[in-house]
Design a protein around this motif. Structure first.
Motif, PDB file in Angstrom:
ATOM      1  N   PHE A 298       1.457  -1.087   0.110  1.00  9.86           N
ATOM      2  CA  PHE A 298       0.512  -0.094  -0.436  1.00  9.86           C
ATOM      3  C   PHE A 298       1.227   1.157   0.138  1.00  9.86           C
ATOM      4  O   PHE A 298       2.433   1.337   0.614  1.00  9.86           O
ATOM      5  CB  PHE A 298      -0.756   0.137   1.283  1.00  9.86           C
ATOM      6  CG  PHE A 298      -2.332  -0.929   1.181  1.00  9.86           C
ATOM      7  CD1 PHE A 298      -3.223  -0.584   0.826  1.00  9.86           C
ATOM      8  CD2 PHE A 298      -2.359  -1.655   1.819  1.00  9.86           C
ATOM      9  CE1 PHE A 298      -4.210  -1.444   0.566  1.00  9.86           C
ATOM     10  CE2 PHE A 298      -2.792  -2.761   1.820  1.00  9.86           C
ATOM     11  CZ  PHE A 298      -4.136  -2.558   1.181  1.00  9.86           C
TER      12      PHE A 298
ATOM     13  N   ILE B 191       0.637   5.078   1.629  1.00  9.16           N
ATOM     14  CA  ILE B 191      -0.251   5.245   2.096  1.00  9.16           C
ATOM     15  C   ILE B 191      -0.422   7.454   2.395  1.00  9.16           C
ATOM     16  O   ILE B 191       0.756   7.826   2.363  1.00  9.16           O
ATOM     17  CB  ILE B 191       0.839   5.259   3.579  1.00  9.16           C
ATOM     18  CG1 ILE B 191       0.743   4.050   4.393  1.00  9.16           C
ATOM     19  CG2 ILE B 191      -0.449   5.618   4.943  1.00  9.16           C
ATOM     20  CD1 ILE B 191      -0.129   3.008   4.189  1.00  9.16           C
TER      21      ILE B 191
ATOM     22  N   SER C 209      -9.363   2.040   4.960  1.00 10.13           N
ATOM     23  CA  SER C 209      -8.132   2.291   3.408  1.00 10.13           C
ATOM     24  C   SER C 209     -10.091   1.277   2.311  1.00 10.13           C
ATOM     25  O   SER C 209     -10.919   2.031   3.042  1.00 10.13           O
ATOM     26  CB  SER C 209      -8.212   0.521   4.484  1.00 10.13           C
ATOM     27  OG  SER C 209      -9.223  -0.526   4.981  1.00 10.13           O
TER      28      SER C 209
ATOM     29  N   ARG D 209      -3.872   1.709  -1.657  1.00  8.74           N
ATOM     30  CA  ARG D 209      -4.016   3.132  -1.069  1.00  8.74           C
ATOM     31  C   ARG D 209      -4.631   2.894   0.728  1.00  8.74           C
ATOM     32  O   ARG D 209      -5.506   2.668   0.538  1.00  8.74           O
ATOM     33  CB  ARG D 209      -3.945   4.467  -1.372  1.00  8.74           C
ATOM     34  CG  ARG D 209      -3.987   5.674  -1.331  1.00  8.74           C
ATOM     35  CD  ARG D 209      -4.166   6.571  -1.879  1.00  8.74           C
ATOM     36  NE  ARG D 209      -5.502   7.035  -1.515  1.00  8.74           N
ATOM     37  CZ  ARG D 209      -6.158   7.312  -2.350  1.00  8.74           C
ATOM     38  NH1 ARG D 209      -6.046   6.836  -3.970  1.00  8.74           N
ATOM     39  NH2 ARG D 209      -7.634   7.678  -1.933  1.00  8.74           N
ATOM     40  N   ALA D 210      -3.937   3.375   1.328  1.00  7.68           N
ATOM     41  CA  ALA D 210      -4.579   3.724   2.634  1.00  7.68           C
ATOM     42  C   ALA D 210      -4.758   4.956   3.145  1.00  7.68           C
ATOM     43  O   ALA D 210      -3.807   5.569   2.587  1.00  7.68           O
ATOM     44  CB  ALA D 210      -3.970   2.451   3.787  1.00  7.68           C
TER      45      ALA D 210
END
Length: 151
Positions: free
Chosen positions: A28, A30, A96, A101-102
């Protein structure tokens, strides 16, 4: 079968375990957003050059770099985009469900600096009352602003 897998996993300690995890788990990026307020409670919004024309206004945001603590991402991004200095505050939200991507959002307090926009990314920066937000503001950012606004 579970016992066999558990024994095998224990035997693979160290770098081999990490390699397997790296290959089998999602990676991921961020995204970190700052809900930056000044002493009067007004919120800093930026008009982003690379965002859609129908919703160019939003909070300062960017991606964390490897090894960076997320509150410091807010400090760095605000300084890079606006030249302003902030102190990060409480965690507002972790989201999330995006592809790779978070998203993490923190409150932040403006404490100084001189406004100097990054002209590549940012077209304008203005302070807004949470009760008088501009048209073209992302709905997710409206929710973040209202989540930290005293009733």
């Amino acid at each position: 079968m579970k016992r066999v897998v558990a024994r095998a996993w224990k035997l693979l300690r160290g770098p081999l375990q990490w390699r397997i995890l790296w290959l089998t788990q999602a990676k991921f990026m961020i995204g970190v957003t700052g809900v930056v307020r000044n002493e009067q409670g007004r919120v800093l919004l930026l008009k982003h050059r690379m965002w859609p024309d129908s919703r160019p206004w939003g909070l300062p945001t960017g991606f964390a770099v490897k090894g960076e603590e997320f509150p410091q991402t807010v400090v760095r991004e605000v300084r890079e985009e606006t030249g302003l200095d902030v102190v990060p505050g409480r965690l507002v939200q972790v989201t999330s469900g995006y592809r790779l991507r978070a998203e993490i959002a923190y409150e932040a307090l403006h404490v100084g600096g001189t406004l100097k926009l990054d002209g590549f990314e940012i077209l304008a920066a203005e302070w807004f009352s949470p009760d008088a937000l501009p048209e073209g503001l992302q709905e997710a950012h409206v929710r973040l602003i209202r989540a930290g606004t005293p009733a």
